[in-house]
Scaffold this motif. Structure first.
Motif, PDB file in Angstrom:
ATOM      1  N   PHE A 154       0.817  -1.225   0.000  1.00 31.29           N
ATOM      2  CA  PHE A 154       0.000   0.000   0.000  1.00 31.29           C
ATOM      3  C   PHE A 154       0.848   1.272   0.000  1.00 31.29           C
ATOM      4  O   PHE A 154       0.411   2.313   0.464  1.00 31.29           O
ATOM      5  N   LEU A 155       2.066   1.158  -0.505  1.00 37.31           N
ATOM      6  CA  LEU A 155       2.946   2.332  -0.492  1.00 37.31           C
ATOM      7  C   LEU A 155       2.793   3.187  -1.753  1.00 37.31           C
ATOM      8  O   LEU A 155       3.295   4.304  -1.806  1.00 37.31           O
TER       9      LEU A 155
ATOM     10  N   ALA B  26       8.474   0.064  10.874  1.00 40.26           N
ATOM     11  CA  ALA B  26       9.187   1.252  10.369  1.00 40.26           C
ATOM     12  C   ALA B  26       9.447   1.154   8.874  1.00 40.26           C
ATOM     13  O   ALA B  26       9.470   2.158   8.166  1.00 40.26           O
ATOM     14  N   ALA B  27       9.613  -0.074   8.360  1.00 46.41           N
ATOM     15  CA  ALA B  27       9.905  -0.225   6.935  1.00 46.41           C
ATOM     16  C   ALA B  27       8.654  -0.020   6.089  1.00 46.41           C
ATOM     17  O   ALA B  27       8.722   0.517   4.981  1.00 46.41           O
ATOM     18  N   ILE B  28       7.516  -0.450   6.601  1.00 43.95           N
ATOM     19  CA  ILE B  28       6.253  -0.301   5.860  1.00 43.95           C
ATOM     20  C   ILE B  28       5.327   0.552   6.721  1.00 43.95           C
ATOM     21  O   ILE B  28       4.504   0.042   7.507  1.00 43.95           O
ATOM     22  N   PRO B  29       5.459   1.868   6.574  1.00 41.18           N
ATOM     23  CA  PRO B  29       4.850   2.770   7.555  1.00 41.18           C
ATOM     24  C   PRO B  29       3.388   3.097   7.260  1.00 41.18           C
ATOM     25  O   PRO B  29       2.944   4.224   7.491  1.00 41.18           O
ATOM     26  N   THR B  30       2.645   2.148   6.752  1.00 39.77           N
ATOM     27  CA  THR B  30       1.226   2.400   6.523  1.00 39.77           C
ATOM     28  C   THR B  30       0.474   1.072   6.496  1.00 39.77           C
ATOM     29  O   THR B  30       1.068  -0.008   6.620  1.00 39.77           O
ATOM     30  N   SER B  31      -0.822   1.157   6.322  1.00 44.50           N
ATOM     31  CA  SER B  31      -1.655  -0.034   6.138  1.00 44.50           C
ATOM     32  C   SER B  31      -2.937   0.448   5.475  1.00 44.50           C
ATOM     33  O   SER B  31      -3.132   1.641   5.269  1.00 44.50           O
TER      34      SER B  31
ATOM     35  N   PRO C  89      11.237  -1.831   2.347  1.00 42.02           N
ATOM     36  CA  PRO C  89      10.321  -0.736   2.017  1.00 42.02           C
ATOM     37  C   PRO C  89      10.148  -0.515   0.517  1.00 42.02           C
ATOM     38  O   PRO C  89       9.190   0.100   0.083  1.00 42.02           O
ATOM     39  N   GLY C  90      11.083  -1.020  -0.293  1.00 42.87           N
ATOM     40  CA  GLY C  90      11.054  -0.698  -1.721  1.00 42.87           C
ATOM     41  C   GLY C  90      11.557   0.724  -1.932  1.00 42.87           C
ATOM     42  O   GLY C  90      11.878   1.436  -0.983  1.00 42.87           O
ATOM     43  N   HIS C  91      11.613   1.127  -3.178  1.00 40.65           N
ATOM     44  CA  HIS C  91      12.081   2.503  -3.436  1.00 40.65           C
ATOM     45  C   HIS C  91      11.598   2.977  -4.795  1.00 40.65           C
ATOM     46  O   HIS C  91      11.213   2.181  -5.648  1.00 40.65           O
ATOM     47  N   MET C  92      11.635   4.298  -4.954  1.00 40.91           N
ATOM     48  CA  MET C  92      11.210   4.888  -6.222  1.00 40.91           C
ATOM     49  C   MET C  92      12.306   4.630  -7.247  1.00 40.91           C
ATOM     50  O   MET C  92      13.464   4.975  -7.041  1.00 40.91           O
TER      51      MET C  92
ATOM     52  N   THR D 271       9.265  -2.821  -5.541  1.00 40.11           N
ATOM     53  CA  THR D 271       9.012  -3.426  -4.220  1.00 40.11           C
ATOM     54  C   THR D 271      10.312  -3.887  -3.563  1.00 40.11           C
ATOM     55  O   THR D 271      10.343  -4.129  -2.368  1.00 40.11           O
ATOM     56  N   ASP D 272      11.342  -4.097  -4.370  1.00 43.52           N
ATOM     57  CA  ASP D 272      12.595  -4.703  -3.898  1.00 43.52           C
ATOM     58  C   ASP D 272      12.395  -6.127  -3.398  1.00 43.52           C
ATOM     59  O   ASP D 272      13.248  -6.684  -2.700  1.00 43.52           O
TER      60      ASP D 272
END
Ligand code: AHR
Length: 647
Positions: free
Chosen positions: A66-67, A98-103, A271-274, A282-283
Motif C-alpha cells: 500500500f505504499l 518502520a519499513a512499511i509505515p502504513t496499512s 520498504p522498496g524505493h522509487m 518493491t525490492d
C-alpha cells in the motif's frame, strides 16, 4: 516485344560468359586467431518495463504494501455487493513497522452471509489463473475489538461472479499477525481476467498490510521467479548476469539508488524505493534474489556497485565524502563472495546460501560519461583502489568506454575493462564492420554492457517509440546479428556483451523503452526475432576464434570453434533482399560432408508478438556436399549458424 528481346539478349550473354563465381568467405582453421572469452554472452537486467514487479518476480499482488498511493491505495478497491457496505482508506496511523509505515483500513458497516465486503487487488494487468494450480496467499492483519474472523481469501473473476480458488483464515486479533492460506484451482480454462479479494461476511474494522500472492515459482523457490520467463533466459545459456542496472542502479537522486542492504531479509522489512523509470520497486527481487537468479541460470553475477553519481546530476565528491559508498560496495562484495564467517557473508548464509557465489567482475557505476562534473576519474580510482586492495582477484570495470571522448574516460589509472553502450539504428550496425579492428589489443578489455538495434524512426528512449510494438522485428534482428558478428570477430578483445533491455511487460502503460528482447503478459511469454538471433549465437560459440574474411559481399561473418567437439560455428548474416550464394573456403581442416544449418530468415517487417509468438523462429536443416570451396546460399534477410564438423 521489347521484353522478349531483352530476355533473348540476356540468355545470349549468359551463354557467352561463365556465371561470376560466388563471393568467397575464407576461413583459416589451421591455428586459432585467439581465445573466445568464456563469458562472451550474457544478460543485462534492471527494473524497467515492469521487468521484475509485473514480470520475472512472481508476486501477483500489485502495490502489496500500500505504499503506492495518492488519496487512495493504487490498484486496490473496496468490494461490497448488494446488501453490503464498506470503505477503504490508507491508514499511516496503523503502520506495519518502520519499513512499511502504513496499512489499509477496511470499514465494513454492513455485511452478512452471501453479502460479503472487503478489498480487491487487480494484479499486474490481471491475475494469471491456471488449472489445478496452488497459490500461496499471505497477509498481515489486525482487527478492532469484536471481530476475530473468518477472512476469506479468493481468486475470482474481475466482476466477482466466478470464484476460481478460495480459502479462509480465522483467529484474527488486535495485534499484527501474518496469515497464510493456500488457494487451489480446479480444472478450468486459463485466464488473466481475475482479481484477488479478501472479504468478510459481518461488520468489522480490519487493517491489512503486505498482502501477497504467489503462483508456483521456478523450482518452487520461496519469493521466486516466474518459471516461463526464467526458462526463456535459461534457454539462452547466459554466462553472466549484469545487475542491478542500468539507470536502476543510480536512481534519479542519490536517495533513490539501489540500496542493496534495504533489499535483504523478510519482505516485511523491505520498504522498496522509487525507481528511475517512473514507478516504485518493491525490492522483492533484491540482492539475494539477483544472486539466486544468476545461479538458477548457471551464470555468474556481474555486479554493478553504486559509485556516487545519480541520473539527475547529483554526485558525491571523491575523498572522505565518498568513503561510506566505497565501504558499502566492499560490504556488498563481501555479501556475494565473503566467507560465511564474515559479517556480510554470514547474512548471506542466514538467507540460505552459506557458500559464496562466483564473482569475477565488478562494475563501478553506470554510464558515468553523463557526469559532467568530471568527478568519475577520481571516484573510479577510489573504488578501484579499495576493491583491488581487498579483492585482488576481481576485475574492475569502468563505465566509460572508447566511444566517448578521452576527457570523459578514466585517465588516472588504466581500468582493466571498460563498458561501451550502443543503441544504434540497423543501418549503423550494418556499417560497424571493422570497428574493433582499430582497438589497441594492449589496452583495456571491452565489455559491451548494453546494446540493441532499433528499426523505427524513434530512438529507444523517445516516448513516441511507445506507439510501436514493444519488441523489434526481423529487420532489427539482422542489425543485431551483424553487430554480434563484429563483436564475435573480436572475441579476443570483447570479453562480454549483453543486449538491453531484456524484458518488457507488453500491456499498455507498462513500458518505458523500445525495443526489448522478451515480451510477456500475465499468462504468456514470447521471444522477439532478436531473442532468437542472440540465442542462436550464444548457444553456438565454442572457445576458439578463427580468422575469417568475406570479400565482395554484404554477408557478414564470424567463425568460432569448439576445440573439444571440433565443430566450427560459421555465423552468416545476409541483410540483402536477395539470397546470397557464398563460396566457403576452409584451410587447415578437412570438413565432414554433412553439416547442420540453423536459420532465422523472414520478411524484414515480420515479427513475433504476444498473440502471434512464433512467426519468426529458427529452423534446422541439413547441408550436404560440404568440403572446402562449397557454395552455400544465405537466404534473403537471413541469419544462419552453420555447424561444420571437422574430420
Ligand atoms: O537500457 C536502458 C537504459 O539505457 C539503461 O538503464 C541505461 O544504462 C542506458 O542509458
Amino acid at each position: 516485344m521489347k521484353r522478349a528481346c531483352l530476355l533473348a539478349a540476356s540468355l545470349a550473354l549468359a551463354a557467352t560468359f561463365p556465371r561470376a563465381a560466388a563471393p568467397t568467405i575464407t576461413i583459416d582453421a589451421s591455428t586459432p586467431a585467439g581465445k573466445v572469452s568464456p563469458l562472451l554472452y550474457g544478460l543485462m537486467t534492471e527494473e524497467i518495463n515492469h521487468a521484475y514487479d509485473g514480470g520475472l518476480y512472481a508476486e501477483l499482488i500489485r502495490n502489496r504494501a500500500f505504499l503506492d498511493a495518492g488519496a487512495a491505495p493504487a490498484h486496490w478497491s473496496a468490494v461490497h455487493g448488494d446488501g453490503a457496505a464498506a470503505a477503504i482508506a490508507l491508514d499511516p496511523g496503523q503502520p506495519l513497522n518502520a519499513a512499511i509505515p502504513t496499512s489499509v483500513r477496511l470499514d465494513v458497516t454492513q455485511a452478512a452471509a452471501g453479502h460479503r465486503a472487503g478489498i480487491a487487488n487487480e494484479g499486474y494487468w490481471g491475475i494469471p489463473v491456471r488449472p489445478k494450480t496452488r497459490y500461496r496467499a499471505s497477509f498481515f492483519a489486525k482487527a478492532a475489538p469484536g471481530f476475530t474472523g473468518p477472512i476469506t481469501a479468493a481468486i475470482e473473476s474481475e466482476d466477482g461472479t466466478t470464484t476460481f480458488a478460495t480459502g479462509r483464515v480465522s483467529g484474527v486479533t488486535q495485534a499484527w499477525k501474518q496469515y497464510d492460506v493456500t488457494l487451489t484451482t480446479a480444472g478450468l480454462a486459463p485466464t488473466a481476467k481475475a482479481r484477488f479479494v479478501l472479504t468478510v461476511d459481518r461488520p468489522a474494522t480490519i487493517w491489512f498490510s503486505l498482502v501477497s500472492l504467489f503462483p508456483p515459482t521456478y523450482r518452487n523457490q520461496a519469493n521466486g521467479f516466474r518459471p516461463d520467463v526464467l526458462q526463456m533466459l535459461i534457454d539462452m545459456r547466459p554466462k553472466f548476469l549484469r545487475f542491478p542496472g542500468g539507470n536502476y542502479l543510480e536512481g534519479d537522486q542519490i536517495a533513490d539508488r539501489f540500496e542493496w542492504k534495504k533489499t535483504l531479509g523478510p519482505l516485511s522489512e523491505r520498504p522498496g524505493h522509487m525507481a528511475p523509470w517512473g514507478y516504485r520497486s518493491t525490492d522483492g527481487l533484491g540482492l539475494h534474489e539477483f544472486l539466486l537468479w544468476a545461479e538458477d541460470m548457471n551464470a555468474e553475477p556481474l555486479l554493478g556497485v553504486y559509485a556516487g553519481y545519480s541520473l539527475k546530476g547529483a554526485f558525491v565528491k571523491p575523498g572522505p565524502d565518498l568513503e561510506p559508498y566505497v565501504q558499502d560496495a566492499l560490504d556488498e562484495i563481501e555479501y556475494v563472495i565473503g566467507p560465511a564467517s564474515s559479517k556480510w557473508g554470514s547474512a548471506r548464509a542466514k538467507a540460505g546460501h552459506p557458500a559464496p557465489f562466483k564473482l569475477t567482475y565488478v562494475e563501478v557505476g553506470n554510464e558515468d560519461f553523463f557526469d559532467r562534473s568530471g568527478s568519475y576519474d577520481q571516484r573510479f580510482v577510489q573504488f578501484n583502489t579499495a576493491i583491488k586492495a581487498r579483492y585482488p582477484q576481481l576485475q574492475v570495470i569502468s563505465t566509460v568506454g572508447f566511444e566517448h571522448p578521452e576527457n570523459q574516460r578514466v585517465r588516472s589509472v588504466r581500468p582493466e575493462v571498460v563498458d561501451e553502450h550502443y543503441y544504434r539504428t540497423v543501418e549503423s550496425f550494418l556499417k560497424a564492420r571493422g570497428q574493433y579492428d582499430k582497438y589497441d589489443r594492449k589496452g583495456p578489455r571491452i565489455f559491451v554492457g548494453e546494446w540493441g538495434a532499433y528499426e523505427t524512426p524513434f530512438e529507444p528512449w523517445n516516448p513516441r517509440s511507445r506507439g510501436e510494438a514493444p519488441t523489434p522485428n526481423m529487420r532489427a534482428a539482422i542489425g543485431d546479428a551483424a553487430w554480434m558478428t563484429e563483436m564475435e570477430r573480436n572475441a579476443d578483445l570483447i570479453i562480454m556483451h549483453c543486449y538491453a533491455p531484456l524484458l518488457v511487460n507488453v500491456n499498455p502503460g507498462a513500458r518505458q523503452w523500445r525495443p526489448n528482447l522478451i515480451g510477456y503478459d500475465a499468462l504468456r511469454v514470447y521471444g522477439s526475432p532478436s531473442y532468437h538471433a542472440i540465442k542462436l549465437f550464444a548457444t553456438h560459440v565454442g572457445d576458439e576464434l578463427l580468422k575469417a574474411s568475406a570479400t565482395d559481399t554484404d554477408v557478414q561473418v564470424s567463425v568460432t570453434r569448439d576445440s573439444r567437439s571440433r565443430m566450427l560455428y560459421v555465423k552468416l548474416v545476409n541483410p540483402g533482399a536477395a539470397a546470397a550464394p557464398v563460396q566457403i573456403d576452409v584451410s587447415g581442416a578437412a570438413l565432414r560432408p554433412t553439416a547442420t544449418a540453423l536459420t532465422l530468415a523472414a520478411d524484414p517487417q515480420a515479427t513475433n508478438s504476444i498473440d502471434a509468438p512464433e512467426q519468426v523462429v529458427p529452423v534446422t536443416s541439413q547441408v550436404t556436399g560440404v568440403k572446402s570451396g562449397f557454395t552455400y546460399t544465405v537466404p534473403a534477410h537471413g541469419i544462419v549458424v552453420l555447424m561444420l564438423g571437422m574430420q
